[in-house]
Design an enzyme around this catalytic site. Structure first.
Site, PDB file in Angstrom:
ATOM      1  N   ARG A   1     -25.801  39.487 -25.911  1.00 22.27           N
ATOM      2  CA  ARG A   1     -27.129  39.254 -26.487  1.00 22.27           C
ATOM      3  C   ARG A   1     -28.137  38.721 -25.468  1.00 22.27           C
ATOM      4  O   ARG A   1     -29.324  39.075 -25.514  1.00 22.27           O
ATOM      5  CB  ARG A   1     -27.005  38.274 -27.663  1.00 22.27           C
ATOM      6  CG  ARG A   1     -26.315  38.857 -28.881  1.00 22.27           C
ATOM      7  CD  ARG A   1     -25.929  37.787 -29.889  1.00 22.27           C
ATOM      8  NE  ARG A   1     -24.894  36.909 -29.349  1.00 22.27           N
ATOM      9  CZ  ARG A   1     -24.429  35.837 -29.971  1.00 22.27           C
ATOM     10  NH1 ARG A   1     -24.935  35.496 -31.160  1.00 22.27           N
ATOM     11  NH2 ARG A   1     -23.477  35.095 -29.441  1.00 22.27           N
TER      12      ARG A   1
ATOM     13  N   GLN B   1     -16.373  52.244 -22.860  1.00 20.40           N
ATOM     14  CA  GLN B   1     -15.495  51.673 -23.877  1.00 20.40           C
ATOM     15  C   GLN B   1     -14.931  52.815 -24.711  1.00 20.40           C
ATOM     16  O   GLN B   1     -15.688  53.616 -25.270  1.00 20.40           O
ATOM     17  CB  GLN B   1     -16.256  50.704 -24.766  1.00 20.40           C
ATOM     18  CG  GLN B   1     -15.388  49.968 -25.765  1.00 20.40           C
ATOM     19  CD  GLN B   1     -16.205  49.072 -26.675  1.00 20.40           C
ATOM     20  OE1 GLN B   1     -17.010  49.570 -27.461  1.00 20.40           O
ATOM     21  NE2 GLN B   1     -16.012  47.773 -26.576  1.00 20.40           N
TER      22      GLN B   1
ATOM     23  N   TYR C   1     -10.630  47.395 -35.221  1.00 21.73           N
ATOM     24  CA  TYR C   1     -10.611  48.836 -35.035  1.00 21.73           C
ATOM     25  C   TYR C   1      -9.138  49.249 -35.083  1.00 21.73           C
ATOM     26  O   TYR C   1      -8.258  48.418 -35.269  1.00 21.73           O
ATOM     27  CB  TYR C   1     -11.282  49.212 -33.721  1.00 21.73           C
ATOM     28  CG  TYR C   1     -12.798  49.165 -33.754  1.00 21.73           C
ATOM     29  CD1 TYR C   1     -13.484  48.095 -34.333  1.00 21.73           C
ATOM     30  CD2 TYR C   1     -13.565  50.183 -33.198  1.00 21.73           C
ATOM     31  CE1 TYR C   1     -14.859  48.052 -34.371  1.00 21.73           C
ATOM     32  CE2 TYR C   1     -14.947  50.144 -33.226  1.00 21.73           C
ATOM     33  CZ  TYR C   1     -15.594  49.095 -33.812  1.00 21.73           C
ATOM     34  OH  TYR C   1     -16.964  49.052 -33.848  1.00 21.73           O
TER      35      TYR C   1
END
Length: 411
Positions: free
Chosen positions: A354, A108, A178
């Protein structure tokens, strides 16, 4: 072995091999980027390698290394991986180790922008417009045209280094407010130049990044972008603008797939995660005066949202109807039934976060027993562990931390 529920003819088998742009994956599952907190001084450590090897050995088609900053001022923490030649030996060791387990690996890449930490970086954060960050209690300065040209080049250079390091894909971060995502947001972007105002102008910078990355890597690796569908804040970027941006990215020919996400790390971080907001745990790890702020008004910032499986599907299917580009469904993908649902809805891949932190071997167990349930309870306490080695707090850290496991790998 449990029988898999019958899927309509032509529906992909989520656990069968698939292609993503120029690469082949052993199945259609992706370990989503969850910042590991295991790099040191911007370099890979053995602990970081072990983290991704566990997920590769657990059966995912591809694991994603997060978050790899393209510029020093773009880091959200002092230890995050920073793309530079010194990082390549460790990154190559990581990709080799993941490949040895039969999985692919993506990096990423992105710039934190207004989410970046000026204190940790020793540099001011950048934003489309001057912006006050209530967590760092500092202002991000407005990015100049020279900044934007440099950061576009930084992304292209990072992608080139990812090829050199043996990555199979890069994931461009266009989400969570971001830097690239903050340009898309009318809530944050108040510019009056060619990068502000209309949606075409606000999308200019993210599109320039994606085109530069594609030009740098060609078809040597896959190029994915993580795109917000909804910032989760009034006046922010929302689905009615995300759909045309997805169409623009598709028409540019820059991407092999889009991973669809939501939320703002800057303004509404819990909107992506759904489930409990661990206010008490966040307050325990934060320095003053943020600690007191969380105790007093944390519930106004860290909201709780009800969890349900495939919770981004309603929004994502609207993007699915608008583009032909392969899409990766994220959000509440925890079981074989939700994976099969994604395939029936026309998504090519699923991303899991998760649930795999709780059980890195979940894919292997689902392959053996299709009705295997996820043990993740969506308490979100894993979020509090990000800066010390992300993990599920309900299980013991796997194998303990070996001596030297957090030493930066430089050669």
């Amino acid at each position: 072995m449990t029988q898999i529920q019958h899927q309509p003819p032509g529906t992909p088998d989520v656990l069968a091999p698939a292609t993503l742009g120029p690469i082949s994956l052993r199945n259609r599952t992706v370990k989503a980027a969850t910042y590991e907190g295991l790099s040191r001084h911007g370099l890979v450590t053995q602990d970081l390698i072990d983290f991704h090897v566990r997920h590769a050995a657990g059966g995912v088609g591809m694991t994603t290394v997060a978050y790899c900053a393209v510029a020093p001022e773009g880091r959200t923490g002092a230890h995050q991986i920073l793309w530079r030649p010194e990082a390549l030996p460790g990154l190559r060791k990581l990709t080799d180790a993941v490949h040895a387990e039969g999985a692919a690996v993506s990096a990423q890449i992105g710039h934190g922008g207004p989410v970046a930490s000026p204190k940790a970086n020793g540099l001011p954060a950048l934003s489309p417009s001057r912006h006050f960050h209530r967590t760092t209690l500092s202002f991000a300065r407005e990015a100049t045209h020279a900044d934007l040209r440099r950061i576009v080049r930084n992304h292209a250079d990072a992608a080139t280094m990812a090829v050199e390091a043996g990555f199979d894909a890069v994931e461009i971060h266009l989400g969570h407010n971001y830097l690239a995502s903050s340009f898309l947001s009318p809530r944050i972007n108040h510019r009056k130049d060619a990068y502000g105002g209309s949606l075409d102008n606000r999308a200019r910078f993210p599109r320039e990044i994606a085109r530069a990355v594609r030009a740098a890597v060609g078809k040597r690796i896959a190029v994915i972008a993580k795109l917000n569908m909804d910032d989760g804040v009034p006046g922010g970027f929302w689905l009615d603008e995300a759909i045309p941006v997805a169409r623009q990215l598709e028409s540019d020919g820059s991407l092999d797939a889009l991973e669809l996400t939501v939320g703002s790390s800057l303004l509404n971080p819990m909107y992506l995660f759904r489930g409990d907001a661990p206010l008490r745990e966040f307050a325990q790890i934060m320095p003053q005066p943020v600690k007191t702020g969380i105790k007093l008004v944390g519930s106004r910032v860290l909201h709780s949202y009800p969890y349900e499986d495939a919770y981004l599907l309603d929004q994502a299917r609207q993007v699915r109807a608008a583009v032909d580009l392969p899409l990766i469904l994220l959000g509440g993908i925890t079981s074989r039934p939700t994976m099969d649902l994604a395939m029936r809805e026309g998504f090519q891949f699923v991303a899991m976060g998760r649930a795999l932190l709780r059980e890195p071997d979940l894919i292997n167990r689902i392959r053996t027993e299709a009705d295997t349930p996820s043990l993740c309870i969506h308490c979100n306490k894993c979020m509090v562990t990000f800066h010390g080695g992300v993990r599920c707090v309900l299980v013991e850290a796997p194998g303990g931390r070996r001596a030297g496991g957090d030493t930066p790998i430089t050669g």
